[in-house]
Design a protein around this motif. Sequence first.
Motif, short mmCIF file in Angstrom:
data_model
loop_
_atom_site.label_atom_id
_atom_site.label_comp_id
_atom_site.label_asym_id
_atom_site.label_seq_id
_atom_site.Cartn_x
_atom_site.Cartn_y
_atom_site.Cartn_z
N SER A 156 -15.80 2.49 0.19
CA SER A 156 -14.46 2.80 -0.33
C SER A 156 -14.28 2.48 -1.80
CB SER A 156 -13.42 2.02 0.46
OG SER A 156 -13.48 2.34 1.81
N ARG A 161 0.83 -1.22 0.00
CA ARG A 161 0.00 0.00 0.00
C ARG A 161 0.86 1.27 0.00
NH1 ARG A 161 -4.85 -1.14 3.96
NH2 ARG A 161 -6.16 -2.51 2.70
N ASP A 186 -16.72 4.12 9.85
CA ASP A 186 -15.55 3.44 9.30
C ASP A 186 -15.22 4.12 7.98
OD1 ASP A 186 -13.56 1.77 8.49
OD2 ASP A 186 -14.90 0.14 7.87
N LYS A 217 -3.44 3.95 3.76
CA LYS A 217 -4.19 4.37 2.55
C LYS A 217 -3.88 5.86 2.34
CE LYS A 217 -7.76 0.83 2.91
NZ LYS A 217 -9.19 0.59 3.23
N SER A 239 -7.48 3.40 8.04
CA SER A 239 -6.21 2.69 7.88
C SER A 239 -5.06 3.68 7.90
CB SER A 239 -6.18 1.93 6.55
OG SER A 239 -7.22 1.00 6.49
C1 LIG Z 1 -9.67 -0.51 3.77
C2 LIG Z 1 -10.87 -0.50 4.59
C3 LIG Z 1 -10.98 -1.32 5.71
C4 LIG Z 1 -9.91 -2.30 6.10
O1 LIG Z 1 -8.74 -1.66 6.50
P1 LIG Z 1 -7.38 -2.51 6.54
O2 LIG Z 1 -6.37 -1.50 7.00
O3 LIG Z 1 -7.15 -3.02 5.17
O4 LIG Z 1 -7.58 -3.60 7.51
C5 LIG Z 1 -12.13 -1.25 6.46
N1 LIG Z 1 -13.13 -0.42 6.13
C6 LIG Z 1 -13.07 0.39 5.06
C7 LIG Z 1 -14.23 1.29 4.76
C8 LIG Z 1 -11.93 0.38 4.25
O5 LIG Z 1 -11.88 1.19 3.19
#
Ligand SMILES: *Cc1c(COP(=O)(O)O)cnc(C)c1O
Length: 417
Positions: free
Chosen positions: A199, A70, A225, A270, A267
Amino acid sequence: MASRPPSVDRLARSIEASGLPHPLLVEAAREAIAAGEPDSAAARADAIARTLLRPVINATGVLLHTNLGRAPIAAAPLADGIRYSNLELDLATGRRGSRSVHAGSLLARAGGAEAALVVNNGAAAVLLVLSALAAGRPVPVSRGELVEIGGGFRVPDVMAQSGAHLVEVGTTNRTRLADYRQAVEARPDTTAVLKVHQSNYRVVGFTESTSVAQLATLGPPVVVDLGSGLLDEATPWLAPDPPPAWLNGEPAVRQTLAAGAALVTFSGDKLLGGPQAGIIVGRADLVARCAAHPLARALRPGGLVLAALQETALAYLRRDGDAIPFWRMARTPASELRRRAVALGVGEVVATEAVVGGGSVPDVVVPSFGIALDGDRTAALRAADPPVIARVLEGRTILDLRTVDPADDELLKTATG
Ligand SMILES: *Cc1c(COP(=O)(O)O)cnc(C)c1O
């Protein structure tokens, strides 16, 4: 080692140049002899070496490439000769400290939150929040947000693991405040409402969703989230430049909290541009509940991750986007990439379309430049030192410079030779 046939040992010694420890050389030598091809021992040792974790040059044009770790990260700061750190020592008092005070509190400040807790990844952050706030309790979620992020992260499955009871509300394309209200009024023991950022896909057309500000009027804490971890819609770390067009309305941590979210999870690797981590930010009392939950211990990150995340957080507080490799790469002007492509002097200079990747802003491309080589050269490029990862488009190999550190241009050129 009297039982070992001397020829294995001699063959193993003859391939020492690979730099592998002796037991791995012996394995390569044994396999070569067993196959009746002693001359293949060096190639077998190379194959073992290629399975080791190592830096690669990402020429795919995918900024957040899941297979390549990533977000690109700068060198781990603690690795440079320091053996210990004040990971859990309060240097002012000499007493036991908390591993949340370094990166965590800096990130809380950068994101406009009261408090923060760092765990191993985004999935762990969601799992911990739901476990700490809503185990055994109903949690309303829109049917349009029961997403799969990839790599096994499915919202309903994570909820089930946390012990929270998923209450689906609304429909795939439209979920209104009234849908949530009905669910909350039917179950007064509701201790959290969950909103999940879509996402990696978009629902378009006849759609309606409920904003965080609306959800905050319901009463129970709103947990969002966000996944991608854009810290602030205004991107002050890129000033005086405005937010890049490709952000395309991506929701951000600071604004989501300001709209009334009690907790936001995202995260580290990202759009934040740090190491793999999961970050929980928001109300201090709720963050404290997460930190006190037994799972927090199981999900806590190590000092190397926290040190790298602290560097990222400090860069945000300094408003120094160029110190964050992801943002430096993402905002390099296409004209500069074109200049570098020309300077390479190999292949044909081509305009390309880079993407953010990592399940973020799925429907946008970032204009870029690179070079095209005839045929599929990806296997030879992967065998280079360092390996170069490229992609094939219409029978040609495309090396996109948006994801290549300028310091690696010479190595990339050598690899194409
Ligand atoms: C990427 C993502 C996750 C998972 O995160 P990781 O760091 O890959 O475990 C959970 N929720 C959403 C909305 C995401 O975009």
